[in-house]
Motif scaffolding. Structure first.
Motif, PDB file in Angstrom:
ATOM      1  N   PRO A 194     -44.720  44.459  13.968  1.00 17.72           N
ATOM      2  CA  PRO A 194     -44.459  44.202  15.384  1.00 17.72           C
ATOM      3  C   PRO A 194     -43.563  42.997  15.649  1.00 17.72           C
ATOM      4  CG  PRO A 194     -46.764  44.720  15.040  1.00 17.72           C
ATOM      5  CD  PRO A 194     -46.162  44.574  13.677  1.00 17.72           C
ATOM      6  N   ALA A 195     -43.567  42.012  14.740  1.00 15.70           N
ATOM      7  CA  ALA A 195     -42.716  40.835  14.923  1.00 15.70           C
ATOM      8  C   ALA A 195     -41.301  41.061  14.412  1.00 15.70           C
ATOM      9  CB  ALA A 195     -43.327  39.621  14.223  1.00 15.70           C
ATOM     10  N   PHE A 196     -41.013  42.252  13.897  1.00 13.73           N
ATOM     11  CA  PHE A 196     -39.688  42.593  13.360  1.00 13.73           C
ATOM     12  C   PHE A 196     -38.778  42.897  14.544  1.00 13.73           C
ATOM     13  CE2 PHE A 196     -37.651  45.635   9.985  1.00 13.73           C
ATOM     14  CZ  PHE A 196     -36.444  44.974  10.127  1.00 13.73           C
ATOM     15  N   SER A 197     -38.257  41.857  15.175  1.00 14.80           N
ATOM     16  CA  SER A 197     -37.551  42.009  16.447  1.00 14.80           C
ATOM     17  C   SER A 197     -36.272  42.826  16.322  1.00 14.80           C
ATOM     18  CB  SER A 197     -37.223  40.636  17.031  1.00 14.80           C
ATOM     19  OG  SER A 197     -36.434  39.891  16.129  1.00 14.80           O
ATOM     20  N   PHE A 198     -35.607  42.781  15.174  1.00 11.36           N
ATOM     21  CA  PHE A 198     -34.371  43.534  15.040  1.00 11.36           C
ATOM     22  C   PHE A 198     -34.619  45.040  15.051  1.00 11.36           C
ATOM     23  CE2 PHE A 198     -32.049  39.801  12.907  1.00 11.36           C
ATOM     24  CZ  PHE A 198     -31.520  39.414  14.125  1.00 11.36           C
ATOM     25  N   ALA A 199     -35.750  45.475  14.537  1.00 11.93           N
ATOM     26  CA  ALA A 199     -36.058  46.903  14.604  1.00 11.93           C
ATOM     27  C   ALA A 199     -36.236  47.340  16.057  1.00 11.93           C
ATOM     28  CB  ALA A 199     -37.322  47.207  13.797  1.00 11.93           C
ATOM     29  N   VAL A 200     -36.914  46.517  16.845  1.00 11.31           N
ATOM     30  CA  VAL A 200     -37.090  46.822  18.268  1.00 11.31           C
ATOM     31  C   VAL A 200     -35.734  46.802  18.972  1.00 11.31           C
ATOM     32  CG1 VAL A 200     -38.264  46.149  20.387  1.00 11.31           C
ATOM     33  CG2 VAL A 200     -39.394  45.818  18.187  1.00 11.31           C
ATOM     34  N   ALA A 201     -34.886  45.835  18.632  1.00 14.16           N
ATOM     35  CA  ALA A 201     -33.550  45.762  19.232  1.00 14.16           C
ATOM     36  C   ALA A 201     -32.719  46.985  18.875  1.00 14.16           C
ATOM     37  CB  ALA A 201     -32.846  44.489  18.769  1.00 14.16           C
ATOM     38  N   ASN A 202     -32.762  47.377  17.616  1.00 16.79           N
ATOM     39  CA  ASN A 202     -32.016  48.551  17.197  1.00 16.79           C
ATOM     40  C   ASN A 202     -32.507  49.805  17.927  1.00 16.79           C
ATOM     41  OD1 ASN A 202     -30.418  47.127  15.390  1.00 16.79           O
ATOM     42  ND2 ASN A 202     -31.730  47.545  13.641  1.00 16.79           N
ATOM     43  N   ARG A 203     -33.817  49.911  18.099  1.00 18.78           N
ATOM     44  CA  ARG A 203     -34.362  51.065  18.831  1.00 18.78           C
ATOM     45  C   ARG A 203     -33.867  51.069  20.278  1.00 18.78           C
ATOM     46  NH1 ARG A 203     -40.748  51.489  19.305  1.00 18.78           N
ATOM     47  NH2 ARG A 203     -40.365  49.617  20.559  1.00 18.78           N
ATOM     48  N   ALA A 204     -33.839  49.911  20.916  1.00 18.44           N
ATOM     49  CA  ALA A 204     -33.354  49.849  22.300  1.00 18.44           C
ATOM     50  C   ALA A 204     -31.906  50.319  22.402  1.00 18.44           C
ATOM     51  CB  ALA A 204     -33.485  48.420  22.830  1.00 18.44           C
ATOM     52  N   LEU A 205     -31.063  49.910  21.443  1.00 19.78           N
ATOM     53  CA  LEU A 205     -29.661  50.322  21.477  1.00 19.78           C
ATOM     54  C   LEU A 205     -29.513  51.817  21.218  1.00 19.78           C
ATOM     55  CD1 LEU A 205     -28.044  47.339  19.536  1.00 19.78           C
ATOM     56  CD2 LEU A 205     -28.151  47.687  22.013  1.00 19.78           C
ATOM     57  N   ALA A 206     -30.330  52.353  20.315  1.00 20.26           N
ATOM     58  CA  ALA A 206     -30.264  53.792  20.045  1.00 20.26           C
ATOM     59  C   ALA A 206     -30.758  54.597  21.243  1.00 20.26           C
ATOM     60  CB  ALA A 206     -31.088  54.122  18.804  1.00 20.26           C
ATOM     61  N   MET A 207     -31.786  54.122  21.914  1.00 21.51           N
ATOM     62  CA  MET A 207     -32.260  54.786  23.124  1.00 21.51           C
ATOM     63  C   MET A 207     -31.172  54.790  24.196  1.00 21.51           C
ATOM     64  SD  MET A 207     -36.104  53.124  23.153  1.00 21.51           S
ATOM     65  CE  MET A 207     -36.434  53.560  24.850  1.00 21.51           C
ATOM     66  N   TYR A 208     -30.469  53.692  24.333  1.00 20.36           N
ATOM     67  CA  TYR A 208     -29.379  53.618  25.304  1.00 20.36           C
ATOM     68  C   TYR A 208     -28.306  54.653  24.970  1.00 20.36           C
ATOM     69  CZ  TYR A 208     -26.101  51.384  28.543  1.00 20.36           C
ATOM     70  OH  TYR A 208     -25.235  51.123  29.578  1.00 20.36           O
ATOM     71  N   GLN A 209     -28.014  54.803  23.698  1.00 20.70           N
ATOM     72  CA  GLN A 209     -27.025  55.787  23.266  1.00 20.70           C
ATOM     73  C   GLN A 209     -27.450  57.204  23.671  1.00 20.70           C
ATOM     74  OE1 GLN A 209     -24.052  55.444  21.990  1.00 20.70           O
ATOM     75  NE2 GLN A 209     -23.713  57.655  21.727  1.00 20.70           N
ATOM     76  N   LEU A 210     -28.744  57.487  23.653  1.00 14.78           N
ATOM     77  CA  LEU A 210     -29.257  58.811  24.007  1.00 14.78           C
ATOM     78  C   LEU A 210     -29.383  59.016  25.508  1.00 14.78           C
ATOM     79  CD1 LEU A 210     -32.049  59.184  21.302  1.00 14.78           C
ATOM     80  CD2 LEU A 210     -29.883  60.433  21.407  1.00 14.78           C
ATOM     81  N   GLY A 211     -28.983  58.024  26.296  1.00 14.62           N
ATOM     82  CA  GLY A 211     -29.069  58.154  27.745  1.00 14.62           C
ATOM     83  C   GLY A 211     -30.399  57.729  28.331  1.00 14.62           C
ATOM     84  N   GLN A 212     -31.280  57.155  27.526  1.00 10.67           N
ATOM     85  CA  GLN A 212     -32.568  56.677  28.013  1.00 10.67           C
ATOM     86  C   GLN A 212     -32.390  55.251  28.546  1.00 10.67           C
ATOM     87  OE1 GLN A 212     -35.440  57.196  24.817  1.00 10.67           O
ATOM     88  NE2 GLN A 212     -34.559  59.178  24.261  1.00 10.67           N
ATOM     89  N   THR A 213     -31.590  55.171  29.603  1.00 16.79           N
ATOM     90  CA  THR A 213     -31.088  53.866  30.057  1.00 16.79           C
ATOM     91  C   THR A 213     -32.197  52.961  30.549  1.00 16.79           C
ATOM     92  OG1 THR A 213     -29.007  54.938  30.662  1.00 16.79           O
ATOM     93  CG2 THR A 213     -29.442  52.752  31.594  1.00 16.79           C
ATOM     94  N   ASN A 214     -33.052  53.465  31.421  1.00 16.75           N
ATOM     95  CA  ASN A 214     -34.090  52.609  31.996  1.00 16.75           C
ATOM     96  C   ASN A 214     -35.062  52.118  30.924  1.00 16.75           C
ATOM     97  OD1 ASN A 214     -33.014  52.907  34.561  1.00 16.75           O
ATOM     98  ND2 ASN A 214     -34.317  54.668  35.064  1.00 16.75           N
ATOM     99  N   GLU A 215     -35.468  53.028  30.023  1.00 19.07           N
ATOM    100  CA  GLU A 215     -36.379  52.631  28.957  1.00 19.07           C
ATOM    101  C   GLU A 215     -35.736  51.592  28.051  1.00 19.07           C
ATOM    102  OE1 GLU A 215     -35.448  55.671  29.785  1.00 19.07           O
ATOM    103  OE2 GLU A 215     -37.010  57.175  29.421  1.00 19.07           O
TER     104      GLU A 215
END
Length: 313
Positions: free
Chosen positions: A211-232
């Motif tokens: 859970p403290a692996f912040s870069f994994a969370v950051a990478n997930r946020a960017l990938a979600m944005y790429q998929l159009g999941q903008t608000n999430e």
């Protein structure tokens, strides 16, 4: 590349924990992992591997009275403590050449570490083909170790050899299914092939495991944005920034996403808090950081608009 984990020490909760304790990732363009763990010769061919943890040596069987072992261990520690990467590489080479042909049960363990660590040192200097050769030799000598396989995958990913990198990351996960670094890097390589839905899944697994692996969370946020999941995605960025307000990667991404959402004031406010000048460099964003296309295009558009008054001033 999407961030693969870099070792850093977080002094407090306001600093971004870039890594998990078990590995050290190289910074700059590679962000490479390892036990600070060859050049066998510049052979960059890749053979699929099956890691065999059951072959790991029992270090209790080593003879503590073996003077050669004590000397090799001292040299290994000296290399780990080297103050510059060139000296470190030279010390690993010395250890390999001095002890590589010794007939003792500890040699594969100690010398195998030296091959892998020299690969890391060479990677940090941009000697990628030599590093691959070193990792190949470390894998051959130490078939029980996941780290040189993981590190080799990062080099392959850096070279755009995503399918080969995926094979290495999956080999690591076959041996250690709960390895968050491998799940994160599998997300990176999948994203490199445009498989963003898979990438979101893999980053999510890394984040759950660490859970403290912040870069994994950051990478997930960017990938979600790429998929159009903008608000999430934006929610995830804001959550990270509440905990780590100096996380430049997420601060720059949030500025881009807010600009695209026509929240210009919020975008400018967030951009003003980005301290890393590399986020102004489009080439770095494309080739080194390797953001997904959508967030990259939004930040580039934001930067282009901001440059208009500067050019006319």
């Amino acid at each position: 590349m999407l961030l693969c984990v870099a070792t850093c020490e977080a002094a407090n909760d306001d600093e971004v924990p870039c890594s998990i304790d078990r590995r050290q990732f190289l910074s700059a363009s590679l962000l490479l992992i390892g036990w600070r763990p060859c050049v066998a010769l510049a052979d960059s061919s890749i053979v699929p591997v099956k890691i065999q943890p059951q072959l790991a040596p029992d270090q209790r069987s080593y003879d503590p009275s073996d003077e050669r072992l004590r000397e090799a261990a001292q040299l290994l520690q000296k290399a780990l403590n080297a103050t510059d990467v060139q000296t470190e590489e030279a010390l690993w080479t010395e250890l390999i050449e001095k002890y590589g042909r010794v007939d003792a049960n500890w040699v594969p363990d100690v010398v195998g570490r030296a091959w892998g660590n020299r690969g890391n040192a060479r990677s940090r200097q941009g000697k990628l083909d030599q590093a691959l050769s070193d990792y190949n030799e470390a894998i051959r000598i130490c078939p029980w170790s996941v780290d040189p396989v993981l590190n080799r995958g990062v080099i392959l990913e850096t070279q755009g050899r995503f399918e080969e990198a995926i094979r290495d990351y999956r080999a690591v996960l076959d041996a250690e299914p709960n390895d968050p670094s491998a799940w994160n890097n599998l997300g990176n390589a999948s994203g490199g092939l445009g498989r963003w839905k898979e990438a979101v899944e893999y980053y999510g697994k890394a984040a759950v495991l660490a859970p403290a692996f912040s870069f994994a969370v950051a990478n997930r946020a960017l990938a979600m944005y790429q998929l159009g999941q903008t608000n999430e995605s934006i929610r995830e960025m804001r959550t990270l920034l509440r905990r780590y307000p100096d996380f430049d990667d997420m601060r720059a991404a949030l500025a881009a996403a807010l600009w695209e959402a026509d929240k210009l004031g919020d975008a400018e406010t967030n951009w003003g808090r980005v301290g890393d000048p590399r986020y102004k460099d489009k080439q770095w964003l494309r080739t080194k950081r390797r953001w997904p296309p959508r967030i990259l295009a939004d930040l580039e558009a934001f930067l282009d608009i901001r440059r208009v008054p500067e050019a006319s001033a």
